[in-house]
Write an enzyme that holds these catalytic residues in place. Structure first.
Site: not given
Ligand code: PMP
Length: 286
Positions: A33, A149, A182, A207
């Site tokens: 996505y 992702k 993250e 990411l």
């Protein structure tokens, strides 16, 4: 919520917008996505988001559902039909619908494409930014390819729920070395005591955030000291400032980590400046 969704070639009202039970996104989280910011009805950083979508699809060997030019039209039409001025557009591509079987379906199986768009409450986001957010640390229990992702976000769901239950807006994920990789849905940054901006390097364990990349361009252009390196939870506790970056929130100052105030406990000057100037550096599409 998106009132109109694009689903495999059709724009449908929310109640009618459905995917098949045997969609591989539903069965296996076999899909990817993108979330792109919309500002003033225009896409922000579209080129970088589309390049990352291409990369995610390529890494998983999912066929592109349509050309980038065609997808650009679908994104704009979904934004228009939902009357989005300031918000986000969401794009999801899965490996398509097939009898449930772990291995890839036969060649020629069409990928599923869903696009939705919605406004977000800008006033409340500005209030949150002005106050700064709390984050809490949780173990990073994700798979080893989070640079893709993918829609397989269960660890992120659990991390963000744990954060909410501890009164925080975001979870910072901690690897086996005690370093922060993250956030649950954002990249993590600190400003060290000596004024260096620090964020985890690219690799398979974070990411490659688009907002992160624009912020890096900005701080380089401004000549601010920058280090792309791992940092520990202890370093984060001792930081002068901290902040997160993501397309839906741009830059948000972090004012506490695990209940300990960051710096003087108020949004930092660097984070606030990066937030204020973000759209001067981002690419805004036609
Ligand atoms: N890391 C994770 C795990 C995310 O889910 C997101 C937001 N999708 C980000 C980082 C930030 O990426 P971007 O700036 O491209 O939104």
């Amino acid at each position: 919520m998106s009132r109109i969704a694009y689903v495999n070639g059709r724009y449908l009202p929310r109640e009618a917008a459905k995917v098949a039970v045997e969609d591989r996104g539903y069965q296996f989280a076999d899909g990817v996505y993108e979330v792109c910011e919309v500002r003033g009805g225009r896409l922000v950083d579209e080129r970088r988001h589309m390049a990352r979508l291409d990369r995610s699809l390529g890494e998983l060997r999912i066929v592109r559902p349509m050309s980038n030019a065609a997808l650009a039209i679908v994104l704009r039409e979904t934004i228009r039909r939902n009357r989005v001025r300031d918000g986000i557009v969401y794009v999801q591509v899965t490996r398509g619908v097939a009898r449930r079987d772990f291995t890839f379906p036969v060649a020629g199986t069409r990928p599923s494409l869903v696009v939705t768009a919605r406004n977000s409450d800008q006033r409340s986001l500005e209030d949150i930014a002005a106050e700064g957010i709390a984050v809490v640390t949780v173990p990073d229990i994700r798979w080893k390819r989070v640079d893709i992702k993918s829609v397989a976000l269960l660890p992120n769901v659990l991390a963000k729920q744990a954060a909410r239950e501890r009164g925080a807006r975001e979870a910072w994920l901690v690897d086996s070395q005690g370093c922060i990789t993250e956030g649950g849905s954002s990249n993590a940054w600190i400003v060290s005591r000596d004024g260096k901006l620090i964020t985890h390097p690219l690799g398979n364990d974070i990411l490659p955030g688009i907002t992160r990349s624009v912020v890096i361009d900005t701080i380089k252009a401004q000549g601010l000291p920058f280090e792309e390196r791992t940092f520990t939870v202890e370093e984060a506790y001792a930081a002068r400032e901290a902040f997160i970056t993501s397309a839906s929130q741009t830059v948000l100052p972090v004012v506490s980590i695990d209940g300990r105030p960051v710096g003087n406990g108020a949004p930092g000057l660097i984070a606030s400046g990066l937030r204020r100037d973000y759209h001067d550096h981002a690419e805004i599409s036609d």
